[in-house]
Design an enzyme around this catalytic site. Sequence first.
Site, short mmCIF file in Angstrom:
data_model
loop_
_atom_site.label_atom_id
_atom_site.label_comp_id
_atom_site.label_asym_id
_atom_site.label_seq_id
_atom_site.Cartn_x
_atom_site.Cartn_y
_atom_site.Cartn_z
N SER A 148 0.85 -1.19 0.00
CA SER A 148 0.00 0.00 0.00
C SER A 148 0.89 1.24 0.00
CB SER A 148 -0.86 0.01 1.28
OG SER A 148 -1.51 1.25 1.44
N TYR B 177 -1.82 0.39 11.01
CA TYR B 177 -2.03 -0.12 9.64
C TYR B 177 -0.77 0.15 8.80
CZ TYR B 177 -3.77 -0.79 4.90
OH TYR B 177 -3.92 -1.22 3.60
#
Length: 254
Positions: free
Chosen positions: A140, A153
Site C-alpha cells: 500500500s 495499519y
Amino acid sequence: MKSIALITGATSGIGKASAHALARLKYCLIITGRRAERLTELKSNIESNYGAEVFCLPFDIRSMDETQKSWDSLPQEWKKVDILVNNAGLAAGLDHIQTGDRNDWNQMIDTNIKGILNISSLVIPGMVERKHGHIINISSIAGKQTYEKGAVYCATKHAVEALTQGMRIDLLPYNIKVTSISPGMVETEFSLVRFKGDEEKAKAVYNGIQPLKAEDIAEILVFVVTRSPHVCINDILVMPTAQASAFYTHRETR
Ligand code: NDP
Ligand code: 8X3
C-alpha cells in the site's frame, strides 16, 4: 495440470478481481478467504465464464493451524503453486495511537503480517524445490508513508515492504520473482471494513474523488505476471490521478 495461482482474500475487492484476471489468463486457481459461500459463488462464476479450474480454501489466515489444515487438504498436484498473491488484509479503525484499540491492532498485525508469513511458509518451500515461482505482495501507499491515525495499519504495510525485500534477497538463488504492488485509494470493501460497517463513513473516504477500481489493480497484476522469465517487476506504486500521496488528494466540490 496447467499453471496454478493461489490468491488470498479472493472473496472481495482486489483479490476477487485478480481471480477473474488470472482465470482469463487460464491459470488454475486456489481462492481463499473466510467467507466460504462467496468462494463457492466465485468458483462457479469463474468456471462457467472462463473454463478455468478453481479450488476453494475457506480459512482464517490469522491462524497457522487453520492455514496448515487447509493446505494439507489440497490434492498434491494443486500444491505446485506458480503464483502466490498475498492480498488478504485490512485496516481496522482510524485512531490516534493514544486511543487505538488493541483488538484492532492485533487483527491488523495478525492478518497483514502473520497472515502473509503463514501461507508463504507453506507455499515457498515447493517453489524453492522447483526453482520456479512468483510471489506478489499487495502492499500500500501506507507501506511507504505514514499518515495520522494510521500508525498501526501503516506499520503492517511497512512490514510487508520489508518482507517483500527480504523474500527477494533470500529467494534470489531459486529463480523466484517477488513483486510488491502498492495502491493508493481503491474503492472496495476496505473502508467499510475499516469503519466496521458504517456505510456513510466508508463512502465519505471517496467523496469528490475518482478512486481506483479493484480491476485497475488486477490489470497491473496481469502486466506483472506476463513479463519474460528474466524480468521481475520489483515495486509498483499506483494512485488515482486525484491522489498525489497519502496526504494530498484533490476533491471536486459541487
Ligand atoms: P476488501 O475488504 O474488499 O478485501 C479484503 C480481503 O481480505 C477479503 O477477501 C477478505 O476475506 C480477506 N481477509 C481479511 N481478513 C482475513 C482473514 N483473517 N483471513 C482470510 N482472509 C481475510 O479490501 P481490498 O480488496 O481493498 O484489500 C485487499 C488488499 O489490498 C489488502 O491487503 C489491503 O490492505 C490492500 N490495499 C487496499 C487499498 C484500498 O484502498 N482498498 C489500498 C492499498 C492496499 P474474508 O473477509 O472473506 O475473510
Ligand atoms: C489503503 C490505502 O491510504 O487508506 O492501504 O492507507 S490508505
